[in-house]
Scaffold this motif. Structure first.
Motif, PDB file in Angstrom:
ATOM      1  N   LYS A   7       0.837  -1.210   0.000  1.00  0.00           N
ATOM      2  CA  LYS A   7       0.000   0.000   0.000  1.00  0.00           C
ATOM      3  C   LYS A   7       0.872   1.261   0.000  1.00  0.00           C
ATOM      4  CE  LYS A   7      -4.064  -2.090   2.175  1.00  0.00           C
ATOM      5  NZ  LYS A   7      -5.148  -1.965   3.162  1.00  0.00           N
ATOM      6  N   THR A  28     -10.009   8.022   0.823  1.00  0.00           N
ATOM      7  CA  THR A  28     -10.003   7.628   2.233  1.00  0.00           C
ATOM      8  C   THR A  28      -9.521   6.188   2.374  1.00  0.00           C
ATOM      9  OG1 THR A  28     -11.860   9.087   2.719  1.00  0.00           O
ATOM     10  CG2 THR A  28     -11.503   7.280   4.262  1.00  0.00           C
ATOM     11  N   SER A  30      -6.516   3.178   4.337  1.00  0.00           N
ATOM     12  CA  SER A  30      -5.130   2.972   4.746  1.00  0.00           C
ATOM     13  C   SER A  30      -4.162   3.175   3.573  1.00  0.00           C
ATOM     14  CB  SER A  30      -4.958   1.570   5.345  1.00  0.00           C
ATOM     15  OG  SER A  30      -5.407   0.588   4.441  1.00  0.00           O
ATOM     16  N   THR A  31      -4.579   2.851   2.350  1.00  0.00           N
ATOM     17  CA  THR A  31      -3.703   3.078   1.192  1.00  0.00           C
ATOM     18  C   THR A  31      -3.567   4.577   0.940  1.00  0.00           C
ATOM     19  OG1 THR A  31      -4.688   1.053   0.304  1.00  0.00           O
ATOM     20  CG2 THR A  31      -3.223   2.276  -1.159  1.00  0.00           C
ATOM     21  N   ASP A  81      -7.668   7.460  -4.965  1.00  0.00           N
ATOM     22  CA  ASP A  81      -8.348   6.740  -3.885  1.00  0.00           C
ATOM     23  C   ASP A  81      -8.081   5.242  -4.016  1.00  0.00           C
ATOM     24  OD1 ASP A  81      -9.947   6.208  -1.693  1.00  0.00           O
ATOM     25  OD2 ASP A  81     -11.808   6.924  -2.598  1.00  0.00           O
ATOM     26  N   GLY A  82      -8.324   4.528  -2.945  1.00  0.00           N
ATOM     27  CA  GLY A  82      -8.197   3.071  -2.923  1.00  0.00           C
ATOM     28  C   GLY A  82      -9.504   2.411  -3.328  1.00  0.00           C
ATOM     29  N   ALA A  83      -9.564   1.097  -3.144  1.00  0.00           N
ATOM     30  CA  ALA A  83     -10.791   0.351  -3.452  1.00  0.00           C
ATOM     31  C   ALA A  83     -10.774  -0.948  -2.653  1.00  0.00           C
ATOM     32  CB  ALA A  83     -10.868   0.041  -4.941  1.00  0.00           C
ATOM     33  N   ASP A  84     -11.953  -1.512  -2.479  1.00  0.00           N
ATOM     34  CA  ASP A  84     -12.047  -2.824  -1.823  1.00  0.00           C
ATOM     35  C   ASP A  84     -11.950  -3.948  -2.851  1.00  0.00           C
ATOM     36  OD1 ASP A  84     -12.488  -1.817   0.888  1.00  0.00           O
ATOM     37  OD2 ASP A  84     -14.304  -0.976   0.008  1.00  0.00           O
ATOM     38  N   LYS A  94     -16.375   0.081  -3.342  1.00  0.00           N
ATOM     39  CA  LYS A  94     -15.743   0.947  -2.357  1.00  0.00           C
ATOM     40  C   LYS A  94     -16.697   1.157  -1.181  1.00  0.00           C
ATOM     41  CE  LYS A  94     -13.717   4.616  -3.568  1.00  0.00           C
ATOM     42  NZ  LYS A  94     -12.769   4.274  -2.488  1.00  0.00           N
ATOM     43  N   GLY A  95     -16.148   1.653  -0.099  1.00  0.00           N
ATOM     44  CA  GLY A  95     -16.990   1.946   1.061  1.00  0.00           C
ATOM     45  C   GLY A  95     -16.652   1.137   2.289  1.00  0.00           C
ATOM     46  N   GLY A  97     -14.467   1.729   4.263  1.00  0.00           N
ATOM     47  CA  GLY A  97     -14.209   2.712   5.323  1.00  0.00           C
ATOM     48  C   GLY A  97     -15.392   3.636   5.569  1.00  0.00           C
ATOM     49  N   ALA A  99     -16.839   5.731   3.706  1.00  0.00           N
ATOM     50  CA  ALA A  99     -16.735   7.099   3.167  1.00  0.00           C
ATOM     51  C   ALA A  99     -17.262   7.201   1.734  1.00  0.00           C
ATOM     52  CB  ALA A  99     -15.279   7.557   3.221  1.00  0.00           C
ATOM     53  N   GLU A 103     -16.747  10.083  -1.226  1.00  0.00           N
ATOM     54  CA  GLU A 103     -15.795   9.631  -2.250  1.00  0.00           C
ATOM     55  C   GLU A 103     -16.407   9.780  -3.648  1.00  0.00           C
ATOM     56  OE1 GLU A 103     -13.313   6.362   0.404  1.00  0.00           O
ATOM     57  OE2 GLU A 103     -14.975   5.672  -0.798  1.00  0.00           O
ATOM     58  N   LYS A 121      -6.727  -6.809  -4.187  1.00  0.00           N
ATOM     59  CA  LYS A 121      -8.010  -6.170  -4.515  1.00  0.00           C
ATOM     60  C   LYS A 121      -8.491  -6.462  -5.944  1.00  0.00           C
ATOM     61  CE  LYS A 121      -7.780  -3.900  -0.550  1.00  0.00           C
ATOM     62  NZ  LYS A 121      -7.792  -2.461  -0.424  1.00  0.00           N
TER      63      LYS A 121
HETATM   64  C1  5RP Z   1     -13.236   3.801   2.057  1.00  0.00           C
HETATM   65  C2  5RP Z   1     -12.844   3.100   0.809  1.00  0.00           C
HETATM   66  C3  5RP Z   1     -11.418   2.642   0.707  1.00  0.00           C
HETATM   67  O1  5RP Z   1     -10.867   3.159  -0.458  1.00  0.00           O
HETATM   68  C4  5RP Z   1     -11.394   1.135   0.651  1.00  0.00           C
HETATM   69  O2  5RP Z   1     -12.092   0.626   1.777  1.00  0.00           O
HETATM   70  C5  5RP Z   1      -9.966   0.602   0.640  1.00  0.00           C
HETATM   71  O3  5RP Z   1      -9.369   0.853   1.874  1.00  0.00           O
HETATM   72  P1  5RP Z   1      -7.877   0.455   2.216  1.00  0.00           P
HETATM   73  O4  5RP Z   1      -6.990   1.317   1.383  1.00  0.00           O
HETATM   74  O5  5RP Z   1      -7.759   0.730   3.689  1.00  0.00           O
HETATM   75  O6  5RP Z   1      -7.696  -1.003   1.890  1.00  0.00           O
HETATM   76  O7  5RP Z   1     -13.605   2.904  -0.100  1.00  0.00           O
HETATM   77  O8  5RP Z   1     -14.617   4.076   2.087  1.00  0.00           O
END
Ligand code: 5RP
Length: 219
Positions: A7, A28, A30-31, A81-84, A94-95, A97, A99, A103, A121
């Motif tokens: 990350k 939003t 950790s990445t 931004d990151g993603a799940d 996404k989501g 976190g 947010a 986002e 991911k």
């Molecule tokens: C927050 C998100 C994040 O981008 C997603 O959860 C990835 O998080 P991380 O970088 O901590 O793995 O959508 O709402």
């Protein structure tokens, strides 16, 4: 390398996509936290940031980066931004976190979504990760029933979480989302849904993926 090291790798690599002199859209998670820390090293060469959450705003400001209100900005060259989960076309879940609404709002201001992820991911079909949906609290039970009926999904209320907008999150398990845009459009129309965590209309144009081999650029 650990997942957190991957990350950090993509967080730093995202600096190459920042347009100097401009305002940067910041996601939003950790990445993204790693990206924010990297952004601090060039803070005198950007015009500030628009943030997608209270947490990211606090981190940006702690680094002395100016955070602008989204309503004062008409256009951002880039949103990072990151993603799940992300598929081969840049569609994302996404989501994680919570947010997702802000986002999507900031992503909508941006010309280009640059997604930063570790290799875990990347998926072929979205849905193994439970789909987050921000709902107005009084609609939560009805939206959960609709998911079961329309898509066979099992929605669980995320306990102990209130979004930055004062709403609740449903996490929908057991989906296999072969038509991300169709599902996004459909769920968006259900009363009480604030935001569905499928980013197909606002899919990533570039994905920086970190793996043991380094950073690769998808799409
Ligand atoms: C927050 C998100 C994040 O981008 C997603 O959860 C990835 O998080 P991380 O970088 O901590 O793995 O959508 O709402």
């Amino acid at each position: 390398m650990t997942q957190d090291e991957l990350k950090a790798l993509v967080g730093r690599a995202a600096l190459d996509h920042v347009v100097l002199g401009s305002v940067v859209g910041v996601g939003t998670g950790s990445t993204v936290n790693h990206f924010i820390d990297a952004l601090a090293t060039i803070k005198d060469r950007i015009a500030g940031a628009v943030s997608s959450s209270v947490k990211s705003t606090e981190r940006l400001q702690a680094h002395g980066i100016t955070v602008l209100d989204a309503s004062t900005v008409e256009r951002l060259p880039v949103y990072i931004d990151g993603a799940d989960e992300i598929d081969g076309r840049g569609n994302m879940i996404k989501g994680g976190g919570a947010a997702l609404t802000r986002e999507k709002i900031v992503a909508d201001l941006a010309e280009r979504f640059v997604c930063i992820v570790d290799a875990s991911k990347r998926v072929e079909v979205l849905g193994a990760y439970p789909l987050p949906v921000e709902v107005i609290p009084m609609a939560a039970a009805q939206v959960a029933r609709r998911f079961a009926k329309a898509f066979g999904g099992r929605a669980e209320l995320r306990t102990g979480v209130v979004t930055d907008n004062g709403n609740q999150i449903l996490d929908v398990h057991g989906l296999r989302i072969t038509d991300p845009l169709g599902v996004e459009v459909e769920v968006n129309q259900w009363p009480g849904v604030v935001t569905v965590g499928i980013f197909a209309r606002h899919r990533a144009r570039i994905c920086l993926m970190g793996s043991a081999q380094g950073v690769s650029t998808l799409m």
